[in-house]
Design a protein around this motif. Structure first.
Motif, PDB file in Angstrom:
ATOM      1  N   GLU A  75       5.354  22.039 -15.151  1.00 27.74           N
ATOM      2  CA  GLU A  75       4.171  22.882 -14.934  1.00 27.74           C
ATOM      3  C   GLU A  75       3.426  22.450 -13.675  1.00 27.74           C
ATOM      4  O   GLU A  75       2.885  23.288 -12.946  1.00 27.74           O
ATOM      5  N   ALA A  76       3.427  21.149 -13.394  1.00 21.92           N
ATOM      6  CA  ALA A  76       2.792  20.648 -12.170  1.00 21.92           C
ATOM      7  C   ALA A  76       3.496  21.198 -10.934  1.00 21.92           C
ATOM      8  O   ALA A  76       2.850  21.575  -9.947  1.00 21.92           O
ATOM      9  N   TYR A  77       4.821  21.254 -10.980  1.00 23.59           N
ATOM     10  CA  TYR A  77       5.581  21.815  -9.860  1.00 23.59           C
ATOM     11  C   TYR A  77       5.266  23.297  -9.684  1.00 23.59           C
ATOM     12  O   TYR A  77       5.083  23.783  -8.557  1.00 23.59           O
ATOM     13  N   LYS A  78       5.221  24.032 -10.779  1.00 26.10           N
ATOM     14  CA  LYS A  78       4.932  25.462 -10.689  1.00 26.10           C
ATOM     15  C   LYS A  78       3.521  25.697 -10.151  1.00 26.10           C
ATOM     16  O   LYS A  78       3.292  26.617  -9.362  1.00 26.10           O
ATOM     17  N   TYR A  79       2.595  24.868 -10.571  1.00 26.11           N
ATOM     18  CA  TYR A  79       1.229  24.964 -10.054  1.00 26.11           C
ATOM     19  C   TYR A  79       1.214  24.740  -8.546  1.00 26.11           C
ATOM     20  O   TYR A  79       0.542  25.466  -7.796  1.00 26.11           O
ATOM     21  N   CYS A  80       1.958  23.740  -8.091  1.00 27.36           N
ATOM     22  CA  CYS A  80       2.006  23.408  -6.666  1.00 27.36           C
ATOM     23  C   CYS A  80       2.488  24.584  -5.822  1.00 27.36           C
ATOM     24  O   CYS A  80       1.966  24.834  -4.734  1.00 27.36           O
ATOM     25  N   PHE A  81       3.472  25.330  -6.326  1.00 24.14           N
ATOM     26  CA  PHE A  81       4.062  26.408  -5.538  1.00 24.14           C
ATOM     27  C   PHE A  81       3.437  27.775  -5.832  1.00 24.14           C
ATOM     28  O   PHE A  81       3.960  28.798  -5.396  1.00 24.14           O
ATOM     29  N   SER A  82       2.320  27.770  -6.552  1.00 17.95           N
ATOM     30  CA  SER A  82       1.674  29.035  -6.895  1.00 17.95           C
ATOM     31  C   SER A  82       0.658  29.500  -5.857  1.00 17.95           C
ATOM     32  O   SER A  82       0.254  30.662  -5.864  1.00 17.95           O
ATOM     33  N   SER A  83       0.231  28.615  -4.982  1.00 19.88           N
ATOM     34  CA  SER A  83      -0.806  28.987  -4.024  1.00 19.88           C
ATOM     35  C   SER A  83      -0.230  29.774  -2.850  1.00 19.88           C
ATOM     36  O   SER A  83       0.983  29.813  -2.634  1.00 19.88           O
ATOM     37  N   LYS A  84      -1.110  30.374  -2.080  1.00 19.66           N
ATOM     38  CA  LYS A  84      -0.708  31.204  -0.952  1.00 19.66           C
ATOM     39  C   LYS A  84       0.038  30.369   0.096  1.00 19.66           C
ATOM     40  O   LYS A  84      -0.424  29.316   0.510  1.00 19.66           O
ATOM     41  N   GLY A  85       1.187  30.860   0.514  1.00 20.19           N
ATOM     42  CA  GLY A  85       1.975  30.178   1.540  1.00 20.19           C
ATOM     43  C   GLY A  85       2.782  29.004   1.027  1.00 20.19           C
ATOM     44  O   GLY A  85       3.502  28.357   1.795  1.00 20.19           O
ATOM     45  N   ALA A  86       2.677  28.716  -0.277  1.00 24.67           N
ATOM     46  CA  ALA A  86       3.310  27.515  -0.816  1.00 24.67           C
ATOM     47  C   ALA A  86       4.816  27.633  -0.954  1.00 24.67           C
ATOM     48  O   ALA A  86       5.491  26.634  -1.192  1.00 24.67           O
ATOM     49  N   VAL A  87       5.364  28.829  -0.804  1.00 23.94           N
ATOM     50  CA  VAL A  87       6.810  29.017  -0.836  1.00 23.94           C
ATOM     51  C   VAL A  87       7.372  29.263   0.558  1.00 23.94           C
ATOM     52  O   VAL A  87       8.361  28.654   0.962  1.00 23.94           O
ATOM     53  N   THR A  88       6.738  30.138   1.315  1.00 23.16           N
ATOM     54  CA  THR A  88       7.233  30.485   2.653  1.00 23.16           C
ATOM     55  C   THR A  88       7.331  29.273   3.569  1.00 23.16           C
ATOM     56  O   THR A  88       8.337  29.088   4.266  1.00 23.16           O
ATOM     57  N   ARG A  95       0.894  -1.154   0.000  1.00 22.70           N
ATOM     58  CA  ARG A  95       0.000   0.000   0.000  1.00 22.70           C
ATOM     59  C   ARG A  95       0.939   1.213   0.000  1.00 22.70           C
ATOM     60  O   ARG A  95       1.535   1.559   1.034  1.00 22.70           O
ATOM     61  N   VAL A  96       1.141   1.837  -1.146  1.00 21.87           N
ATOM     62  CA  VAL A  96       2.115   2.904  -1.297  1.00 21.87           C
ATOM     63  C   VAL A  96       1.417   4.246  -1.086  1.00 21.87           C
ATOM     64  O   VAL A  96       0.439   4.558  -1.768  1.00 21.87           O
ATOM     65  N   VAL A  97       1.921   5.018  -0.146  1.00 16.44           N
ATOM     66  CA  VAL A  97       1.319   6.308   0.195  1.00 16.44           C
ATOM     67  C   VAL A  97       2.377   7.406   0.070  1.00 16.44           C
ATOM     68  O   VAL A  97       3.404   7.371   0.758  1.00 16.44           O
ATOM     69  N   ALA A  98       2.138   8.348  -0.830  1.00 18.56           N
ATOM     70  CA  ALA A  98       3.026   9.499  -1.008  1.00 18.56           C
ATOM     71  C   ALA A  98       2.325  10.731  -0.457  1.00 18.56           C
ATOM     72  O   ALA A  98       1.238  11.085  -0.912  1.00 18.56           O
ATOM     73  N   ILE A  99       2.928  11.355   0.535  1.00 21.36           N
ATOM     74  CA  ILE A  99       2.275  12.482   1.208  1.00 21.36           C
ATOM     75  C   ILE A  99       2.774  13.825   0.666  1.00 21.36           C
ATOM     76  O   ILE A  99       3.841  13.915   0.072  1.00 21.36           O
ATOM     77  N   ASP A 100       1.957  14.841   0.873  1.00 23.50           N
ATOM     78  CA  ASP A 100       2.427  16.224   0.857  1.00 23.50           C
ATOM     79  C   ASP A 100       2.772  16.551   2.304  1.00 23.50           C
ATOM     80  O   ASP A 100       1.880  16.540   3.178  1.00 23.50           O
ATOM     81  N   GLN A 101       4.032  16.812   2.600  1.00 25.08           N
ATOM     82  CA  GLN A 101       4.372  17.209   3.959  1.00 25.08           C
ATOM     83  C   GLN A 101       3.668  18.519   4.317  1.00 25.08           C
ATOM     84  O   GLN A 101       3.256  19.283   3.432  1.00 25.08           O
ATOM     85  N   ARG A 102       3.545  18.789   5.597  1.00 27.36           N
ATOM     86  CA  ARG A 102       2.890  20.030   6.026  1.00 27.36           C
ATOM     87  C   ARG A 102       3.558  21.229   5.339  1.00 27.36           C
ATOM     88  O   ARG A 102       4.781  21.291   5.183  1.00 27.36           O
ATOM     89  N   GLY A 103       2.739  22.157   4.905  1.00 27.60           N
ATOM     90  CA  GLY A 103       3.241  23.334   4.218  1.00 27.60           C
ATOM     91  C   GLY A 103       3.351  23.175   2.717  1.00 27.60           C
ATOM     92  O   GLY A 103       3.600  24.149   2.004  1.00 27.60           O
ATOM     93  N   TYR A 104       3.170  21.971   2.211  1.00 28.48           N
ATOM     94  CA  TYR A 104       3.322  21.684   0.787  1.00 28.48           C
ATOM     95  C   TYR A 104       1.995  21.293   0.138  1.00 28.48           C
ATOM     96  O   TYR A 104       1.129  20.682   0.788  1.00 28.48           O
ATOM     97  N   GLY A 105       1.890  21.577  -1.152  1.00 30.44           N
ATOM     98  CA  GLY A 105       0.793  21.066  -1.961  1.00 30.44           C
ATOM     99  C   GLY A 105      -0.571  21.334  -1.362  1.00 30.44           C
ATOM    100  O   GLY A 105      -0.903  22.466  -0.990  1.00 30.44           O
ATOM    101  N   ASP A 106      -1.363  20.278  -1.242  1.00 32.73           N
ATOM    102  CA  ASP A 106      -2.725  20.407  -0.718  1.00 32.73           C
ATOM    103  C   ASP A 106      -2.811  20.136   0.773  1.00 32.73           C
ATOM    104  O   ASP A 106      -3.916  20.087   1.325  1.00 32.73           O
ATOM    105  N   SER A 107      -1.681  19.934   1.431  1.00 35.07           N
ATOM    106  CA  SER A 107      -1.687  19.761   2.890  1.00 35.07           C
ATOM    107  C   SER A 107      -1.848  21.109   3.576  1.00 35.07           C
ATOM    108  O   SER A 107      -1.677  22.167   2.959  1.00 35.07           O
ATOM    109  N   GLY A 108      -2.187  21.065   4.866  1.00 36.48           N
ATOM    110  CA  GLY A 108      -2.346  22.282   5.638  1.00 36.48           C
ATOM    111  C   GLY A 108      -1.052  23.066   5.719  1.00 36.48           C
ATOM    112  O   GLY A 108       0.036  22.499   5.653  1.00 36.48           O
ATOM    113  N   LYS A 109      -1.188  24.375   5.876  1.00 36.94           N
ATOM    114  CA  LYS A 109      -0.022  25.266   5.882  1.00 36.94           C
ATOM    115  C   LYS A 109      -0.033  26.158   7.127  1.00 36.94           C
ATOM    116  O   LYS A 109      -0.297  27.355   7.046  1.00 36.94           O
ATOM    117  N   PRO A 110       0.247  25.584   8.295  1.00 36.55           N
ATOM    118  CA  PRO A 110       0.295  26.409   9.507  1.00 36.55           C
ATOM    119  C   PRO A 110       1.399  27.460   9.389  1.00 36.55           C
ATOM    120  O   PRO A 110       2.451  27.213   8.812  1.00 36.55           O
TER     121      PRO A 110
END
Length: 343
Positions: free
Chosen positions: A248-261, A109-124
Motif C-alpha cells: 500500500e505504501a508503494y501504491k501511495y507513492c505512485f498515486s501522485s501527479k507525475g509519479a509514473v511518467t 549516517r545512512v541516507v536513503a533518497i527519493d531520486q528525482r521524479g520519485y516520491g516526495d522529491s521534485g518532478k521536473p
C-alpha cells in the motif's frame, strides 16, 4: 544522436509498438471482465500517507535543494559517522531500503533518497531531465550538501546504474561501491543484442518508449503492474518481507501527479541519450555486486562481465532471492555488506 543510434532507437520503438498491442489486448480483456471495477480502480485516490512511511525507527525525513531539483531523503545515524548513500531503483522509492536504514545506522549516517521524479522529491518534466548526466549530477551535489566529501555508495536496479555511472565519473567521492542486481552499463546493451532470453526479458524497456500507454498500463487495475512486479509469483519477492502494508505504501507513492511518467522517463532517456564510449572508465574503488537469482528482468550471466571494467570486484550470489534482493533477503544482503565494509 548519430545515424546508427537513430536506427537503433527506431528498431527499439517498433518493438515497443509490437508489445503495445499485447498490452492493449490485456487492458481490453480486463475492462470486459469488469468495466465498473476497471474504471473505479483507475481513478482510485490515495490521499492519506500509510503509517509505515512515518515510522520514526526508520529515520528522519528531510529535503535538500540542489541546482534544479529538490530531493527528499530519510536519514538515520549520527551525522559524525561516515556517509552511506542508498539509491533505489524502478519502481521503488526510499522505503525499499527500510531494512538497511535500521541495520547500518550503528556505524554510518545512512541516507536513503527519493531520486528525482520519485516520491516526495521534485518532478521536473521532460525526458531530458532524467538523463544519466542529470541523475549523476544529483548525487555529486547531494554528497557535499549533506556535509560529506565521499560516501559508501549503494545502488539497486536503476539506482545501481546511477551508482555505476557516478563511480566512473567521480571516483574521488566514492569510498566503496555496492551494486545490487544491476549489470555494468558498458555490458548490458551488447549482451541484450546477442542473447535472445535477455532480449525477451527486456520487453518492458522497449514498451516504455511508447508514449501514454505505459502510464495507463501502470495505473490500471489499481496498480496491478506494480503489484505483479514486486510480489507476483513470476518474479516478485520470494519471502514474506513485503507485506500488504508495504504494498500500500508503494501504491501511495505512485498515486501522485507525475509519479509514473517521470520514473518511466528514466528508460526513455536511457535510449535517447545513451552512454558514450568515452564515458566508460575503469572503476578502481573496491566494488561488490550482490545478485539475487533468478532475476525476472536480468540474466545472471551479466554479472561477471563487469570484471572487465572493475579490477577490484567481489561478487556474491543469493540463489533463492528475487530481483528485489535487499527487501527479499535483507539478512543475507546485510551480512555481505558488513563483510565487504569490514574487509
Amino acid at each position: 544522436m548519430g545515424l546508427m543510434h537513430y536506427f537503433q532507437f527506431a528498431v527499439v520503438f517498433l518493438f515497443g509498438l509490437w508489445y503495445s498491442l499485447w498490452v492493449i489486448l490485456h487492458l481490453f480483456l480486463s475492462f470486459i471482465k469488469g468495466p465498473i471495477t476497471f474504471v473505479t480502480n483507475f481513478f482510485k485516490k490515495r490521499d492519506v500517507m500509510p503509517p509505515c512511511l512515518n515510522d520514526p525507527d526508520l529515520g528522519s525525513h528531510d529535503f535538500v535543494h540542489l541546482e534544479d531539483v529538490r530531493l527528499h531523503y530519510v536519514a538515520k545515524g549520527d551525522e559524525k559517522k561516515p556517509l552511506m548513500l542508498l539509491v533505489h531503483g524502478f519502481p521503488e522509492f526510499w522505503y525499499s531500503w527500510r531494512y538497511q536504514l535500521r541495520e547500518f545506522s550503528s556505524e554510518y549516517r545512512v541516507v536513503a533518497i527519493d531520486q528525482r521524479g520519485y516520491g516526495d522529491s521534485g518532478k521536473p518534466s521532460g525526458v531530458k531531465n532524467y538523463s544519466t548526466e542529470k541523475l549523476t549530477g544529483d548525487i555529486k551535489q547531494l554528497i557535499p550538501a549533506l556535509g560529506y566529501s565521499r560516501c559508501v555508495l549503494v545502488g539497486h536496479d536503476w539506482g545501481g546504474a546511477v551508482a555505476w555511472h557516478f563511480a566512473m565519473r567521480h571516483p574521488e567521492m566514492v569510498e566503496k561501491l555496492i551494486v545490487l542486481n544491476c549489470p555494468h552499463p558498458a555490458t548490458f546493451a551488447s549482451y541484450m543484442r546477442k542473447n535472445r532470453e535477455q532480449f525477451k526479458k527486456s520487453w518492458y524497456m522497449m514498451f516504455f518508449q511508447v508514449p501514454i500507454l505505459p502510464e495507463i498500463a501502470f495505473w490500471s487495475n489499481d496498480f496491478q503492474f506494480l503489484e505483479r512486479a514486486l510480489i507476483g509469483k513470476n518474479g516478485g519477492v520470494k519471502s514474506d518481507k513485503t507485506t500488504a502494508a508495504d504494498m500500500e505504501a508503494y501504491k501511495y507513492c505512485f498515486s501522485s501527479k507525475g509519479a509514473v511518467t517521470n520514473p518511466l522517463n528514466y528508460y526513455r532517456a536511457a535510449f535517447r541519450y545513451p552512454l558514450a564510449k568515452k564515458d566508460i572508465r575503469l572503476i578502481e574503488k573496491p566494488t561488490m555486486i550482490i545478485w539475487g537469482c533468478p532475476d525476472m528482468a536480468l540474466n545472471k550471466e551479466l554479472v561477471p562481465l563487469a570484471g572487465k571494467f572493475v579490477p577490484d570486484l567481489t561478487i556474491q550470489y543469493i540463489e533463492d532471492a528475487s530481483h528485489w534482493i535487499q527487501q527479499d533477503k535483507p539478512n543475507e544482503v546485510n551480512k555481505f555488506i558488513w563483510e565487504f565494509l569490514n574487509k
